[in-house]
Design an enzyme around this catalytic site. Structure first.
Site, short mmCIF file in Angstrom:
data_model
loop_
_atom_site.label_atom_id
_atom_site.label_comp_id
_atom_site.label_asym_id
_atom_site.label_seq_id
_atom_site.Cartn_x
_atom_site.Cartn_y
_atom_site.Cartn_z
CG HIS A 99 -1.99 1.02 1.15
ND1 HIS A 99 -1.75 2.35 1.43
CD2 HIS A 99 -3.29 0.94 0.78
CE1 HIS A 99 -2.89 3.04 1.25
NE2 HIS A 99 -3.83 2.20 0.85
CD GLU A 169 -5.53 1.86 -2.91
OE1 GLU A 169 -6.70 1.91 -2.57
OE2 GLU A 169 -4.59 1.88 -2.09
P1 13P Z 1 -10.01 6.08 0.36
O1 13P Z 1 -11.07 5.22 -0.24
O2 13P Z 1 -10.35 6.59 1.73
O3 13P Z 1 -9.53 7.15 -0.58
O4 13P Z 1 -8.72 5.12 0.63
C1 13P Z 1 -8.25 4.35 -0.41
C2 13P Z 1 -7.25 3.41 0.12
O5 13P Z 1 -6.18 3.78 0.52
C3 13P Z 1 -7.62 1.98 0.15
O6 13P Z 1 -6.50 1.19 0.32
#
Ligand code: 13P
Length: 248
Positions: A99, A169
């Site tokens: 992450h 992400e």
């Molecule tokens: P949000 O959905 O709060 O933007 O977070 C995304 C995230 O980091 C999921 O791993």
């Protein structure tokens, strides 16, 4: 292929709060006219204190649970780290890896991530590998380069015959309320799909994460190569998480 709805709770929820979420979630899912698990998978990555209670609560359901990171050694003297093996013995079936918050604040490197994926594969845990660019990298047109580098390096030595989940992400969309546009998501997901195939992977899914909400989920899930979501803030309440799970 089943769409995946994954919740990342970060440092939220005590075991009691997690148990309450599980009870409410299962009760509400039970009241739905259709069985959501027939065409969807639900993953939850709680803070570690809640792993045990959640695996117990979900043991007779199809909701899968796993830690937000693990140490790359199977066992040994590594004070403060999470054990993949113990997680698995507690009923975890998945692990979230790489992450951006771990990369940014805890010196997580692609080479460590690759060792962690290999350990997961050996134990039969499904790795969910996060990748994504920062705002500066996107503005310098480095999105593809950064994502491909993260994939190539983190997947070095990884068994291409085993299932893996990739979560794209963009760092600038996490917790900011700024969601990537459908064009941006469509473009990079199709490139990630091609890259994964060129690396030899066949059994993989690509999730989108970053400010996913009940309002934007339907448009995003309709895109090609979007196999589900990794959800932070909006996964903390049963109502909003379930609404996202029902976005298609
Ligand atoms: P949000 O959905 O709060 O933007 O977070 C995304 C995230 O980091 C999921 O791993």
């Amino acid at each position: 292929m089943k769409k995946i709805f994954a919740a990342n709770w970060k440092l939220q929820k005590t075991p009691a709060e997690s148990a309450n979420f599980a009870d409410q979630f299962l009760a509400q899912v039970g009241q739905l006219s259709a069985d959501i698990f027939s065409h969807k998978e639900v993953f939850i990555f709680p803070q570690n204190f809640s792993l045990d209670i959640l695996t117990q609560k979900f043991s007779s359901s199809k909701v899968q649970v796993g830690p937000q990171t693990i140490h790359f050694e199977k066992s040994g003297a590594f004070t403060g780290e999470n054990s993949a093996e113990l997680s698995q013995k507690m009923g975890a079936t998945l692990v979230l890896l790489g992450h951006s918050e771990r990369r940014q604040y805890f010196h997580e490197t692609n080479s460590n991530i690759s060792k962690k994926i290999i350990l997961c594969q050996g134990l039969g845990l499904l790795p969910v590998l996060c990748i994504g660019e920062t705002l500066a990298e996107r503005e310098n047109n480095q999105t593809e380069h950064v994502c491909f580098q993260q994939l190539t390096d983190a997947l070095t030595g990884v068994d291409t015959q085993k299932r893996i989940v990739i979560a794209y992400e963009p760092v600038w969309a996490i917790g900011t309320g700024k969601v990537a546009t459908v064009e941006q998501v469509a473009e990079i997901h199709s490139k990630i799909d091609a890259k994964m195939k060129s690396l030899g992977f066949k059994d993989f899914q690509i999730l989108y994460g970053g400010s996913v909400k009940p309002e934007n989920a339907p448009q995003l899930i309709a895109l090609p190569y979007v196999d589900g979501f990794l959800i932070g803030g909006a996964s903390l309440e049963v109502a909003s998480f379930l609404k996202i799970c029902q976005c298609l």
